[in-house]
Scaffold this motif. Structure first.
Motif, PDB file in Angstrom:
ATOM      1  N   SER A 148      -9.391   2.918  -6.016  1.00  0.00           N
ATOM      2  CA  SER A 148      -8.523   3.056  -4.852  1.00  0.00           C
ATOM      3  C   SER A 148      -9.271   3.729  -3.712  1.00  0.00           C
ATOM      4  O   SER A 148     -10.139   4.590  -3.928  1.00  0.00           O
ATOM      5  CB  SER A 148      -7.286   3.870  -5.222  1.00  0.00           C
ATOM      6  OG  SER A 148      -6.559   3.238  -6.247  1.00  0.00           O
TER       7      SER A 148
ATOM      8  N   ARG B  94      -4.828   2.083  -1.252  1.00  0.00           N
ATOM      9  CA  ARG B  94      -4.751   0.814  -1.982  1.00  0.00           C
ATOM     10  C   ARG B  94      -6.064   0.606  -2.730  1.00  0.00           C
ATOM     11  O   ARG B  94      -7.086   1.112  -2.300  1.00  0.00           O
ATOM     12  CB  ARG B  94      -4.480  -0.360  -1.025  1.00  0.00           C
ATOM     13  CG  ARG B  94      -5.529  -0.550   0.056  1.00  0.00           C
ATOM     14  CD  ARG B  94      -5.410  -1.903   0.692  1.00  0.00           C
ATOM     15  NE  ARG B  94      -4.270  -2.041   1.553  1.00  0.00           N
ATOM     16  CZ  ARG B  94      -4.245  -1.774   2.858  1.00  0.00           C
ATOM     17  NH1 ARG B  94      -5.354  -1.301   3.436  1.00  0.00           N
ATOM     18  NH2 ARG B  94      -3.181  -1.962   3.582  1.00  0.00           N
ATOM     19  N   PRO B  95      -6.039  -0.131  -3.892  1.00  0.00           N
ATOM     20  CA  PRO B  95      -4.867  -0.624  -4.622  1.00  0.00           C
ATOM     21  C   PRO B  95      -4.210   0.487  -5.437  1.00  0.00           C
ATOM     22  O   PRO B  95      -4.757   1.588  -5.532  1.00  0.00           O
ATOM     23  CB  PRO B  95      -5.474  -1.688  -5.534  1.00  0.00           C
ATOM     24  CG  PRO B  95      -6.866  -1.196  -5.799  1.00  0.00           C
ATOM     25  CD  PRO B  95      -7.303  -0.533  -4.528  1.00  0.00           C
TER      26      PRO B  95
ATOM     27  N   SER C  82       0.848  -1.184   0.000  1.00  0.00           N
ATOM     28  CA  SER C  82       0.000   0.000   0.000  1.00  0.00           C
ATOM     29  C   SER C  82       0.889   1.241   0.000  1.00  0.00           C
ATOM     30  O   SER C  82       2.090   1.172   0.294  1.00  0.00           O
ATOM     31  CB  SER C  82      -0.926   0.011   1.216  1.00  0.00           C
ATOM     32  OG  SER C  82      -0.176   0.093   2.419  1.00  0.00           O
TER      33      SER C  82
END
Length: 328
Positions: free
Chosen positions: A275, A267-268, A248
């Motif tokens: 995200s 994240r991602p 992350s």
């Protein structure tokens, strides 16, 4: 109520209100901060050795502290006419070289009100002999902000005033433009800011005033592939970034508009993905840089906000700190 009190009250209200908009189920656990010597002001660049020694640089005079795991603090480098500010420190421990960025952030006020700035540069310091190995001026009057190192001894540099990522090859004495893209150009105060390199060579870069994040994938022959990562919202002053052990991204949000500086986890990290942020810490005064090892995060909190408030410019805090957090 005085204007200063109104600003403080509004900042606090903004912090409470905007924090409520985030998923905050996993705040980081805060450890006792590291109190810096009373003569040291406005910490910014920070790096860490494998044994836990920290290096912390000042944005106002180029002084670098060495903070040992037992708590002892010494001046590693006092700063000089060539290294007069620190906005980034990155350690090449294998080669015993501490790299830093030294732009003239504050400049020198003139009698006519003009601010004169010395050319920005990056530098290399031998951590054993304390000899300055290299001083490399930024091309075209650029503002070198943050650094990332590769395993070969090369250095990537973000340029906050031009839409470029520069690269210094091992053994070279001049920076070369590694990536240039109109998406890196800003109409605001600062452009490219934070940068980090993943072990596979992929870079992530932030844009400070625009609050954006890009993924930059190198290619052997052609120019790098640049993709914007869609964020849940614009970051309010997107500064330094580092990768956590779970891949992350740990990001610093200065809080220029809100007055609420934060440590975020994203994240991602794929273009096109949805995200999400997690707020690790909030209500900080202009956090500027960080280093990560294992589950622990060290953040330099600049306490610089008073210099942005009319009438408060000379009210320098008595002490400055490095904040410490444990990731959830």
């Amino acid at each position: 109520m005085k204007r200063r009190d109104v600003l403080i009250a509004l900042s606090g209200l903004a912090a409470i209100t905007t924090d409520a908009l985030y998923p905050t189920a996993a705040y980081a656990r805060e450890l006792s901060p590291i109190e810096l010597p009373s003569s040291f002001q406005y910490p910014n660049g920070i790096a860490r050795t494998k044994d836990g020694t920290l290096y912390v640089g000042s944005v106002t005079n180029g002084r670098i502290l060495q903070i040992f795991p037992n708590g002892r603090i010494e001046t590693l480098f006092p700063g000089n006419s060539d290294i007069f500010a620190i906005t980034s420190l990155r350690l090449d421990e294998a080669r015993e070289i501490l790299w830093g960025a030294s732009p003239d952030v504050l400049g020198t006020p003139q009698s006519n009100g003009e601010i004169v700035r010395r050319p920005g540069r990056i530098f290399a310091l031998d951590t054993r002999s304390l000899k300055v190995l290299q001083i490399i001026i930024m091309p075209d009057g650029g503002f070198g902000n943050d650094l990332a190192l590769d395993t070969n001894g090369g250095v990537y540099v973000t340029d906050s005033s031009r839409p470029r990522i520069h690269y210094l090859s091992p053994g070279a004495s001049q920076l070369q433009t590694w990536a240039e893209d109109e998406r890196f150009r800003t109409q605001l105060r600062f452009g490219l800011s934070g940068i980090v390199r993943r072990p596979d060579g992929v870079l992530f870069v932030t844009m400070y005033s625009d609050g954006r994040l890009f993924k930059v994938t190198p290619r052997t022959v052609e120019n790098p592939v640049i993709e914007e990562i869609s964020l849940p919202r614009k970051i309010d002053g997107s500064d330094a970034i580092q990768l956590a052990s779970d891949a992350s991204l740990i990001m610093l949000e200065a809080g220029i508009e809100s007055g609420n500086g934060r440590v975020l986890q994203l994240r991602p990290l794929e273009a096109g993905a949805r995200s999400q942020f997690n707020v690790l810490a909030s209500r900080m005064d202009l956090p500027v840089n960080l280093t990560v090892a294992g589950q622990e995060v060290w953040v330099t909190e600049s306490l610089f906000r008073h210099r942005l408030v009319p009438g408060q410019e000379k009210k320098i805090p008595n002490r400055f700190f490095v904040r410490r957090f444990v990731l959830p």
